[in-house]
Design an enzyme around this catalytic site. Structure first.
Site, short mmCIF file in Angstrom:
data_model
loop_
_atom_site.label_atom_id
_atom_site.label_comp_id
_atom_site.label_asym_id
_atom_site.label_seq_id
_atom_site.Cartn_x
_atom_site.Cartn_y
_atom_site.Cartn_z
N ASN A 209 1.27 -1.08 0.24
CA ASN A 209 -0.07 -0.22 -0.28
C ASN A 209 1.06 1.10 0.24
O ASN A 209 2.07 1.12 -0.07
CB ASN A 209 -1.05 -0.20 1.17
CG ASN A 209 -0.08 -0.07 2.22
OD1 ASN A 209 0.74 0.77 2.85
ND2 ASN A 209 -0.16 -1.44 3.39
N PRO A 305 -2.97 -11.54 10.51
CA PRO A 305 -3.53 -11.47 12.31
C PRO A 305 -3.86 -10.11 11.86
O PRO A 305 -3.44 -8.83 11.41
CB PRO A 305 -2.61 -11.74 12.77
CG PRO A 305 -1.12 -11.46 11.74
CD PRO A 305 -2.13 -11.97 10.06
N ASP A 306 -4.77 -9.48 13.55
CA ASP A 306 -5.29 -8.41 13.06
C ASP A 306 -3.77 -7.88 14.63
O ASP A 306 -4.45 -7.91 15.63
CB ASP A 306 -6.33 -7.94 13.91
CG ASP A 306 -7.15 -6.85 14.19
OD1 ASP A 306 -5.59 -5.31 14.03
OD2 ASP A 306 -7.86 -5.93 14.11
#
Ligand SMILES: Cc1cc2nc3c(=O)[nH]c(=O)nc-3n(C[C@H](O)[C@H](O)[C@H](O)COP(=O)(O)O)c2cc1C
Length: 394
Positions: A209, A305-306
């Site tokens: 990103n 995963p967060d």
């Protein structure tokens, strides 16, 4: 933070001198008093008049000039400065500082100087990567000099590579943490993650990103300058920081999770600024995949995963866990949902347009308060966030 501060700019003889005029202008605009020392080589590129007109002060050039020495000589100049920034810091200046050579006004003054110093090098890539310059940079870093840049890009000599002077805004941002005088965070252990993550699909293709890691790097440098021991878990491209920041470079979300979990178990504060990829590829390939004759392709992604929720729910969790929410609309509403879902102490909501830019503003949201952070630079944004964190209950 620069308001009323006395900043001495040492100007070296590199082609990037013309960009230092903008640096002087930004410092003046921020309320600093600016004096300049130019080397003989710097004056071959730009005349002192430019800097005299911008700063309203005489430019200092000569060591052996009786009038100048009487008015403000090398000793008084060094005592005058709250901070020194050298831009462009030429290979020659880095070498002379490293070896303690004092053969002109700038380098003699630097032998006396006790104020913090920021070096902004700019030179051809081969000069920057030469063994001599590497050695000098390491020596200067070990002695506590701070560095900003150089950056990758198009060089004045026409070549592409590392060696560009950092943007004047980035030099100003890097200077500010050096001016923190208080040790308000002494004894605190902070862990900050920053930058994008990168998920590999095959040998060459990646999912990532636009995050730059700038805000996380500024938070890390500023908290360090305020006395905290900071570990920065840095995704690719995250800018350099204060030399005392402990940096761990990672690429994927899994690597970032492992590094954050390990470091955060001993920390008081965890700040999650990183733009962690929500997904990664279900299957990864070590070779480069061939295009073949297919006209479309389905790739399966699985959830990553967060990280911030994981840290916030650890058994030995840091006292303060701060999450970031970059949204394109309904910023406060979405942030409030995240606040309760993730068990964090505060959320900094901000606009996706902040990503990669120099400016930033947003909202500080806790279960009991909601405040606008109205700033126009990432450094000011970082400072306000730190102030809010310091005001959280211990
Ligand atoms: C056109 C030109 C451009 C130069 N650009 C740079 C540069 O960007 N960085 C650098 O370290 N030296 C550069 N140099 C070499 C320095 O000017 C030279 O090493 C000089 O001795 C530096 O003096 P100073 O460090 O006292 O300012 C350049 C020289 C010329 C002729």
């Amino acid at each position: 933070m620069l308001n009323g501060k006395r900043i001495l700019i040492g100007i070296g003889g590199g082609i990037a001198v013309y960009r230092v005029a903008e640096l002087a202008r930004l410092l003046i605009k921020a309320g600093a008093e600016v004096r300049c020392v130019m080397t003989k080589s710097a004056r071959a590129f730009v005349t002192p008049l430019t800097f005299e007109a911008l700063t309203g002060n005489k430019v200092h050039t000569e060591l052996f000039d009786l009038t100048s020495e009487r008015e403000m000589g090398h000793i008084q100049l060094a005592r005058w400065a709250d901070a020194v920034v050298i831009a462009p810091a030429t290979a020659n200046i880095l070498a002379r500082l490293s070896y303690g050579i004092a053969d002109d006004l700038l380098t003699t003054m630097m032998q006396v100087n006790e104020a913090p110093v920021l070096l902004a090098p700019a030179m051809n890539s081969s000069m920057w990567e030469s063994d001599a310059t590497r050695h000098n940079v390491e020596t200067l870093k070990a002695r506590g000099f701070s560095f900003v840049g150089p950056e990758q890009g198009q060089l004045a000599c026409g070549e592409q590579g590392i060696g560009r002077l950092s943007e004047p805004e980035d030099i100003v941002a890097a200077l500010q943490p050096l001016l923190w005088e208080e040790q308000a965070l002494k004894g605190k252990q902070w862990v900050i993650n920053a930058g994008p993550t990168v998920e590999a699909w095959d040998a060459v293709r990646l999912l990532t990103n636009r995050a730059s890691g700038k805000l996380g790097a500024l938070l890390a440098s500023t908290a360090t300058a305020m006395g905290a021991e900071v570990t920065l878990i840095a995704g690719p491209g995250t800018p350099s920081t204060h030399p005392q920041v402990k940096r761990i470079n990672v690429e994927s979300a899994d690597e970032m999770l492992a590094a954050c979990t390990k470091s955060a178990s001993n920390a008081d504060t965890f700040i999650a600024t990183a733009a962690v990829s929500d997904f990664r590829f279900h299957e990864m390939y070590t070779e480069k995949m061939k295009r073949g004759s297919t006209t479309s392709m389905h790739v399966e992604l699985i959830a990553n995963p967060d990280i911030v929720a994981h840290i916030a729910n650890m058994e030995r969790r840091p006292s303060h866990v701060i999450a970031f929410a970059a949204e394109s609309s309904n910023h406060i509403e979405y942030a409030k949902v995240k606040l309760s879902q993730k068990n964090v102490d505060a959320i900094v909501a901000n606009d996706v347009n902040n990503m990669g830019s120099h400016s930033a503003s947003g909202w500080w949201i806790t279960p009991s308060c909601e405040t606008t952070i109205d700033t126009d630079t990432k450094q000011a944004f970082a400072e306000e966030i730190i102030q809010h964190i310091m005001e959280l209950n211990p």
